[in-house]
Scaffold this motif. Structure first.
Motif: not given
Length: 419
Positions: A27-28, A31, A158, A161-162, A167, A169-170
């Motif tokens: 996820i990191y 994003v 990821g 959520i974007i 961004m 909250n991601t």
């Protein structure tokens, strides 16, 4: 196979902790790179960000003696907790101002510094928990295949959520998952695993940091197989970095971060299939060379295809080849390396191969300013195929088998680790 491994509570908690960390990494990464691409609309700036994330990996050799001296569980916990704290502060700097982007890159660099400790410490735990070659191979298959499933879910989440949460909250989600993994590793070191577990021989240290570094380097230098493969590992990372930096551009051109995720998802599906195939292919190094050639052919097709959906199809066999390579080479390193040197050897090999990632990203970014993107990728594909063919021509690689290393590993079976 999986049920037998997961019935071991030590391996189960280890497995669950690194799963949480892997979701956070997926996820990191998506994003961060998508954020930079959307703000700058430049492949070159994205390549610089990727370089900041991966640049510290070239200094992995520095942490080798630390991993061999101290508890790998506690080091993994420390690494994940510090990364969680750093990433938590990234959303406060999100904005279009250039100084905020620079500060974010600084935080990214600091987080990557702490990640240096996690990977060799995490990898060293596998041969300590698994006492024989078969279990080491099985553990690597389970871990690698599960990693790809988690990467698929992570990259899919990821993008979602974007789109739905934004961004900020991601980044918070990635931080929370890293925190969970770090606390689990810490709990394991205090409650689940006794300090003397498998510690049959006291750790021996030279007392000199530089001498300990030299011991790890000497082992790699004296091992014919590792010495041959080392430059090829570096080369393929260099070339694949050129592909990685172009994917955000494809997604932005297509109009949605979901395409960014989908390309990675298809790749990770291929890696999952490749990891599972490891159970059915010969446990020999020539499989690595064949997989290399497969990856080169796939990248060549990827570069020539025009539609993004056709590119996704081309990515699948590339992932299969990568899965075969990852499991085979990791198992080989775990088996042929004495446990007392494993932290240093893993860190040294990681430095050599990963040093090429930021360099490849930088070179790729420069090349895309002068040449069409398709030509840069085609150049990478040809070199990857050539590397596989060269490996097939080397007798040591063609004849190397994991089974031949059983006797050497058994001699080291009584050398324990300190949790």
């Amino acid at each position: 196979m999986r049920n037998n491994l997961l019935s071991n509570p030590r391996f189960l908690f280890f497995y669950l902790s690194r799963t949480s960390a892997n979701i956070a990494d997926s996820i990191y990464m998506i994003v961060m790179l998508y954020f930079v691409q959307s703000i700058t609309e430049s492949v070159s700036y994205t390549s610089f960000t990727y370089s900041a994330i991966t640049a510290t990996s070239m200094f992995s050799f520095i942490v080798g003696p630390i991993v061999d001296r101290h508890s790998p569980l506690k080091l993994a916990s420390l690494s994940l907790l510090m990364q969680a704290i750093i990433i938590f502060f990234v959303p406060f700097l999100i904005g279009e101002q250039s100084y905020k982007l620079i500060l974010i890159l600084v935080l990214v660099f600091l987080a990557s510094c702490f990640s240096l400790l996690f990977y060799p410490a995490n990898s060293k735990l596998i041969p300590i928990l698994m006492r024989n070659n078969d279990d080491i191979i099985k553990a690597n298959v389970v871990i690698n295949s599960t990693d790809q499933v988690i990467n698929i879910v992570g990259y899919l989440l990821g993008a979602s959520i974007i789109i739905f949460l934004g961004m900020k909250n991601t980044f918070y989600l990635a931080s929370g998952l890293l925190l969970l993994a770090g606390l689990t590793f810490f709990w394991m070191s205090r409650n689940l695993i006794p300090s003397n577990y498998m510690e049959n021989e006291p750790a021996k240290h030279s007392g000199s940091f530089l001498l300990e570094l030299k011991e790890g380097f000497s082992f790699v230098k004296q091992n014919v197989f590792l010495k041959i493969m080392m430059p090829f590992y570096a080369l393929i990372n260099f070339l694949l970095a050129m592909l990685i930096i172009t994917i955000p551009s494809l997604a932005v051109s297509a109009g949605s971060p979901i395409y960014y995720s989908l390309i990675y998802i298809v790749f990770f599906i291929g890696m999952f299939c490749g990891s599972i195939l490891t159970n059915y292919v010969p446990k020999k190094a020539f499989v690595i060379a064949v997989a290399w050639i497969l990856m080169g052919i796939s990248l060549c097709v990827f570069s020539l295809m025009q539609g993004i959906w056709l590119k996704m199809v081309a990515v699948l066999p590339m992932g299969i080849g990568s899965g075969l390579i990852n499991v085979q080479q990791t198992a080989i390193i775990h088996i042929i390396t004495p446990t007392k040197l494993l932290g240093r050897v893993l860190s040294f090999l990681s430095s050599i191969s990963n040093a090429s990632l930021p360099l490849g990203a930088l070179v790729g970014g420069v090349l895309t300013l002068r040449f069409p993107l398709e030509n840069v990728l085609l150049f990478s594909a040809v070199l990857i195929m050539a590397s596989g063919l060269i490996l097939l021509c080397i007798k040591t690689v063609r004849q190397f088998t994991i089974e031949d290393q059983t006797e050497e590993r058994q001699k080291e079976a009584n050398v324990g680790g300190n949790f």
